[in-house]
Design an enzyme around this catalytic site. Structure first.
Site, mmCIF file in Angstrom:
data_model
loop_
_atom_site.group_PDB
_atom_site.id
_atom_site.type_symbol
_atom_site.label_atom_id
_atom_site.label_comp_id
_atom_site.label_asym_id
_atom_site.label_seq_id
_atom_site.Cartn_x
_atom_site.Cartn_y
_atom_site.Cartn_z
ATOM 1 N N ARG A 98 0.818 -1.202 0.000
ATOM 2 C CA ARG A 98 0.000 0.000 0.000
ATOM 3 C C ARG A 98 0.855 1.257 0.000
ATOM 4 O O ARG A 98 0.304 2.367 -0.016
ATOM 5 C CB ARG A 98 -0.871 0.028 1.253
ATOM 6 C CG ARG A 98 -2.336 -0.274 1.004
ATOM 7 C CD ARG A 98 -2.972 -0.432 2.365
ATOM 8 N NE ARG A 98 -4.373 -0.186 2.372
ATOM 9 C CZ ARG A 98 -5.288 -1.151 2.434
ATOM 10 N NH1 ARG A 98 -4.926 -2.405 2.411
ATOM 11 N NH2 ARG A 98 -6.553 -0.843 2.519
ATOM 12 N N ARG A 137 -21.698 -3.021 3.334
ATOM 13 C CA ARG A 137 -21.178 -4.385 3.209
ATOM 14 C C ARG A 137 -21.057 -5.119 4.541
ATOM 15 O O ARG A 137 -20.886 -4.508 5.589
ATOM 16 C CB ARG A 137 -19.860 -4.406 2.436
ATOM 17 C CG ARG A 137 -18.669 -3.901 3.182
ATOM 18 C CD ARG A 137 -17.427 -3.925 2.272
ATOM 19 N NE ARG A 137 -16.279 -3.396 2.987
ATOM 20 C CZ ARG A 137 -15.066 -3.268 2.471
ATOM 21 N NH1 ARG A 137 -14.844 -3.617 1.219
ATOM 22 N NH2 ARG A 137 -14.088 -2.798 3.183
HETATM 23 P P1 ADP Z 1 -9.924 -1.739 2.571
HETATM 24 O O1 ADP Z 1 -8.947 -1.852 1.472
HETATM 25 O O2 ADP Z 1 -11.285 -2.193 2.152
HETATM 26 O O3 ADP Z 1 -9.926 -0.407 3.217
HETATM 27 P P2 ADP Z 1 -8.453 -3.638 4.274
HETATM 28 O O4 ADP Z 1 -9.136 -4.718 5.003
HETATM 29 O O5 ADP Z 1 -7.510 -4.017 3.175
HETATM 30 O O6 ADP Z 1 -9.599 -2.694 3.755
HETATM 31 O O7 ADP Z 1 -7.643 -2.720 5.309
HETATM 32 C C1 ADP Z 1 -8.248 -2.165 6.448
HETATM 33 C C2 ADP Z 1 -7.263 -1.269 7.177
HETATM 34 O O8 ADP Z 1 -6.103 -2.048 7.581
HETATM 35 C C3 ADP Z 1 -6.676 -0.122 6.363
HETATM 36 O O9 ADP Z 1 -7.504 1.010 6.365
HETATM 37 C C4 ADP Z 1 -5.347 0.106 7.105
HETATM 38 O O10 ADP Z 1 -5.527 0.818 8.307
HETATM 39 C C5 ADP Z 1 -4.913 -1.282 7.473
HETATM 40 N N1 ADP Z 1 -4.056 -1.902 6.416
HETATM 41 C C6 ADP Z 1 -4.347 -3.004 5.660
HETATM 42 N N2 ADP Z 1 -3.335 -3.289 4.820
HETATM 43 C C7 ADP Z 1 -2.371 -2.354 5.048
HETATM 44 C C8 ADP Z 1 -1.090 -2.083 4.496
HETATM 45 N N3 ADP Z 1 -0.579 -2.858 3.506
HETATM 46 N N4 ADP Z 1 -0.391 -1.016 4.969
HETATM 47 C C9 ADP Z 1 -0.884 -0.247 5.936
HETATM 48 N N5 ADP Z 1 -2.076 -0.429 6.503
HETATM 49 C C10 ADP Z 1 -2.826 -1.462 6.073
#
Ligand code: ADP
Length: 228
Positions: A98, A137
């Protein structure tokens, strides 16, 4: 561990896209079709929060605010999960990387294992539609199947189509207020990865505003081509 791992050609796929783009839904479909393992850092972090690990305790407030958890924490969690035996089948990364720091760390990790990214697929959507998608959702508490109040309700009200479970859950950060912060984080920190993977020749872009099954077919064709 002497660091000399056997190179593997197991597929590595990345799904990019803002929250609500359908990464989780599509990853689960690819998992079934291709026998790959879905790795969602969001799921891994939520499990860490539930289990009360140190990483989970640090991550909780950040996640609830819709911001990104620190690269160190997420990279460590992903590295540990990638080392588990089932990942030798190949993986679909959903929600990781990310940030550019995470993308570079992933390249290093894969390189140590003789692996590379086969495709980074960007699910392209309209931001405006994401708020509606996310705020409606929910998932089955038993099997994790995803649903939506308006767009994909269970066929029988209150019962999971897949496992017939009757217990459902909604994420704490799936509120209209938090979605705006999550979309901002995506555009500021994650969208630059589209150019990053384009430069590596690994990028594919898919219009993800259409029908779930049509999008799955398009993704399936991309995955077949990338892993042929
Ligand atoms: P979405 O993409 O639908 O927002 P996720 O379940 O992928 O949901 O992620 C939820 C939360 O988890 C994000 O808003 C962030 O706070 C954290 N998160 C998930 N993956 C990462 C990542 N690769 N780096 C930093 N934070 C992350």
């Amino acid at each position: 561990m002497d660091g000399s791992k056997t190179p593997t050609t197991a597929p590595v796929l990345i799904l990019l896209g803002p929250p609500g783009a359908g990464k989780g839904t599509q990853a689960r479909m690819l998992e079934e079709t291709f026998g790959l393992v879905q790795l969602s850092t969001g799921d891994l972090l939520r499990a860490a929060v539930t289990n009360g690990t140190e990483a989970g305790q640090q991550a909780k407030a950040v996640m609830d605010a819709g911001a990104l958890v620190s690269d160190d924490i997420v990279i460590a969690i992903l590295r540990d999960r990638l080392a588990e035996a089932d990942c030798a089948r190949g993986v679909i990364l959903d929600g990781f990387p990310r940030t550019t720091v995470q993308a570079e760390a992933l390249d290093t990790l894969l390189g140590e294992n003789g692996q590379k990214i086969d495709a980074a697929i960007s699910l392209d959507v309209d931001d405006a539609a994401m708020v509606d998608r996310i705020s409606g959702r929910f998932t089955c508490a038993g099997c994790g199947e995803g649903y939506h109040d308006t767009f994909k309700a269970p066929t029988t009200k209150g019962q999971c189509d897949k496992c017939q479970g009757t217990d459902f859950k909604r994420r704490a950060d799936d509120t209209a207020e938090t979605v705006a912060a999550r979309l901002d984080a995506y555009h500021a920190q994650t969208a630059p990865l589209i150019a990053f993977y384009d430069a590596q020749g690994a990028l594919a872009r898919v219009d993800a505003m259409g029908d779930i099954d049509d999008i799955a077919k398009t993704l399936g064709a991309i995955v077949r081509r990338a892993t042929a």
